[in-house]
Structure formats: C-alpha cells, structure tokens
Design a protein around this motif. Structure first.
Motif, PDB file in Angstrom:
ATOM      1  N   ASN A 134     -42.472 -16.415 -29.014  1.00 15.65           N
ATOM      2  CA  ASN A 134     -43.906 -16.705 -29.016  1.00 15.65           C
ATOM      3  C   ASN A 134     -44.602 -15.731 -28.087  1.00 15.65           C
ATOM      4  O   ASN A 134     -43.967 -14.835 -27.522  1.00 15.65           O
ATOM      5  N   SER A 311     -47.941 -21.171 -30.232  1.00 15.84           N
ATOM      6  CA  SER A 311     -47.717 -19.958 -31.020  1.00 15.84           C
ATOM      7  C   SER A 311     -46.271 -19.949 -31.484  1.00 15.84           C
ATOM      8  O   SER A 311     -45.523 -20.891 -31.256  1.00 15.84           O
ATOM      9  N   GLY A 312     -45.871 -18.858 -32.141  1.00 15.96           N
ATOM     10  CA  GLY A 312     -44.530 -18.804 -32.673  1.00 15.96           C
ATOM     11  C   GLY A 312     -44.417 -19.568 -33.976  1.00 15.96           C
ATOM     12  O   GLY A 312     -45.396 -19.783 -34.689  1.00 15.96           O
TER      13      GLY A 312
END
Length: 412
Positions: A134, A311-312
């Motif tokens: 991320n 995120s990621g």
C-alpha cells in the motif's frame, strides 16, 4: 530443487500464522517462489524469537533468519519513520558478515523493509525489487484523521516522515523496480518515481488457487441461507470504521427486508468493547481468532467489504471471490485490480445502494451464482502463480534509474 536461482527476501514481519491480508500474501508469494525452484534466504524482523524449524518447514528450501525489532523510545524519536527505525540496519549488517549470502537478487517484501533491501543491494551489488502492499504514508494519514490526542499527533508525524522516505525510495539508485499490489497505488507512484514501477497483483494461497481450479471450486460447499460475512483484523481502525458504517447505515435495511439474515463478523484481536457493541445488533455473530476463515467465507451467501478508507488491495475480497462467494464492496474496498463492477462483484458507495445490492443477491440466487462464478474465474485468470513469478523475474532484470513504465497491466 534447483540451485540455479537464489533470492534474499526481507519480509515485513513474522508471517506465521498467515491469518491476515499482508501475511497471507507474503506467505503465498514465498510458497509460490519455492514451488518455482527458487532457493531463498528469508529475513524476518521480529520482536520475539521465531520457531525457525516451523518456518523452514512451511517454506521448503528456504533458510530463515530472524532480524531483531527495536521498539524503544529512540526508535520513536528517530528522524526516520518509526516503521524503518524499528527495523534497524545494524543487525542486518552483522548477519551479512557472519552468513554472507549467495544470491542473485534481493526482494523487500514491503516498503517497510525497503531500507534493509537497499543495504543488501549496496553491499552485495544485487538487483533489488520492492513489493509495495500500500501507500504507507496514506495509511498513516488515515490513522491520524481517525484518532485523537497524542496518538493522532504521533500518526501525523509518522505520515510526514514517510512522505520523505517515499521520495527517497522513488529515486533510489539501489532499487531496480517497485511492484505495487494495487493498480491505483501503481498509478500514484508512477507519477512520482524515476525507479521503474509496475502493477503486480496479489499472490493467493496455493490451496485457495487449487480449490478454485477444481471443478466448481469451493462453490460446491453448501451455503447457509441469508448469511453475510465480514472478515478483517478487528483492531484495525479502517476495519472498525467499515463495520460502524455498515451496521449503522446498511444492516437495518437488510434486516427489515430479510429478518432472518445473519452477519458473521470474523477476525482476530477484537478491540476493547467491540464484542459488547456488536452484541447490541440483532442477527450479528462475532467469531474471533478462528483457525481459518475459509469455511465462513465459502459458506456465506454474500461477502461484504464496506471499506471507507485505506489503500492497496483487500485480500479478503479476493479470497471471497476465489471461493465463488459474491462480494458487495464500496469503491474503496474494490480498488486495486482490473475487475469490473456488476460483473465480477457489486459496488455501491452509499448505505441505501449497498443494502439494495446485498438484498438483490439474497433475493436472486441466480444472480449470486453468476457474480460468484465470474469473480472466481477472474481470480484464476489474473492471479496464476507461475505468471506472477515470471513477471517478478522480468522486473529484476530492469535497470535502476530508468524512466518508469508499465509493461504489463491487469485487465481494465
């Protein structure tokens, strides 16, 4: 096993048991590389001793070395980000002096260990790949915004330190390539880095891939009627935020239309008070520290992924898809791969639409089966282990300092 190819892999943390997203992906990569005939020295930063025999049994052909973690006040006060300072370079240098590696490449299997990989690359002049799960700075900015008091200040400071560290990493002459797990994270990094950047989808457990490949995959498991499942670490702010949004805005509508519906919340390390809070909702079950989440996911009618921030790639969404379980997700929770909303999974961003998507699957078994099958086929097509390992080999052959470019992208 062939000795022709050797990698040094620096992981972020102990990966056994592989019971959470990052650890699942790390362990799956290591077992895929081992199956491909690659011999590895796996360096594991850890606060405590490791059962080396168990780790080496889990990853055949690998030599596992523990690196100490440093959580002292000095690590917190370092000008470097804490996630780097707590994984100090000094012990690594001493380990290299005593056990000089024979290797063809070094892989930092997290941006949090990229400084350790750079040290190995510098000393042994090895090509170096950073696997990014991320955007760490963005993760800490979310933590700062969702916290208060001294904790929020500490997270904000770490965010600014990480921004500087990311800038250094993006232009490091000791890094050949950065491989982001998420399409969106790759595009963010590509605009900022002179190091070549790529999108590399996640590795799933070999057993999950094998089960998905079998006729019908895990879809042959009998699913409990009107059962929803939420999977995630229950001490992570982003997961708690997602649960609160879902239970506060979506669950009442689902229960009104389907009074017998059940939500199974499955995860580890529930934060204080979570069990009591969940107990106040009708139809909600809490299952903590279970040996495996596979049975819960494969036996559910719908997997919900109501992430609001982060995120990621959500590994839990991919695991549900691999089991043929239809997924309903927010746009944030469905980021990262080239899947198509409405075909491989359902996506909604407001509570009413999210609840409608769930109820539509509960009320139309044919639609649930169609979405579940399409999701499983996507996983099989895009996340083949041999293909992903071949792509890593190609990335390691790139030259540090080249203009960033993408040679392979997930389907859009």
């Amino acid at each position: 096993m062939s000795d022709s190819e050797r990698w040094i892999v620096v992981v972020e943390e102990p990966f056994l048991p592989s019971d959470a997203g990052g650890r699942v992906e790390t362990f799956s990569f290591l077992t895929a590389a081992s199956a491909a005939g690659i011999r590895m020295q796996v360096l594991v930063p850890s606060r405590t001793d490791l059962d080396i025999a168990a780790y080496e049994e889990a990853v055949p052909g690998a030599a596992v070395i523990r690196l100490p973690r440093d959580d002292s006040p000095l690590a917190h006060l370092s000008p470097r980000p804490f996630i780097h300072a707590s994984r100090p370079v000094g012990p690594l240098r001493r380990a290299l002096e005593h056990t000089p590696p024979r290797a063809d490449a070094v892989i930092s299997y997290s941006c949090r260990t990229s400084h350790l990989g750079e040290e190995i690359a510098r000393i042994w002049r090895l090509p170096h790949l950073v696997r990014a799960h991320n955007i760490d700075s963005e993760f800490f900015r979310v933590l700062a915004r969702s916290s208060t008091g001294p904790r929020a200040v500490a997270y904000e400071l770490e965010y600014h330190k990480l921004r500087l560290a990311e800038q250094e990493m993006h232009h490091s002459p000791l890094i050949n390539a950065i491989a982001d797990i998420s399409v969106e994270d790759h595009e963010w990094r590509q605009a900022r880095a002179s190091v070549p950047t790529y999108h590399l989808p996640p590795f799933l457990p070999a057993s999950t891939v094998a089960a998905a490949r079998a006729a019908g995959g895990l879809t042959s498991i009998e699913r409990a009627p009107e059962t929803l499942v939420f999977v995630g670490s229950l001490d992570t702010p982003t997961n708690i935020e997602a649960l609160r949004w879902f239970l506060g805005g979506c669950w009442p509508t689902v229960l009104m239309r389907h009074p017998s519906a059940t939500l199974q919340v499955v995860g580890r390390r529930p934060e204080d008070g979570l069990a009591d809070w969940l107990g106040g909702f009708e139809g909600v079950e809490l299952h903590t520290n279970v040996p495996s989440v596979v049975g819960y996911v494969a036996g559910a009618t719908v997997s919900v992924n109501p992430m609001r921030s982060g995120s990621g790639v959500n590994i839990k969404a991919i695991e549900a898809m691999s089991a043929g379980t239809p997924v309903v997700s927010t746009p944030t929770g469905s980021r990262g791969l080239g899947w198509r909303p409405g075909e491989h999974l359902l996506v909604a961003d407001d509570p009413g639409a999210f609840a409608d998507a769930i109820c539509g699957l509960l009320e139309n078994p044919w639609l649930a089966a169609e979405i579940g099958t399409a999701g499983r086929e996507f996983v099989l097509r895009e996340l083949d282990h041999a293909t992903l390992i071949a792509r890593i080999r190609g990335m390691l052959a790139s030259r540090p300092g080249e203009t960033a470019r993408v040679t392979e992208r997930a389907a859009t």
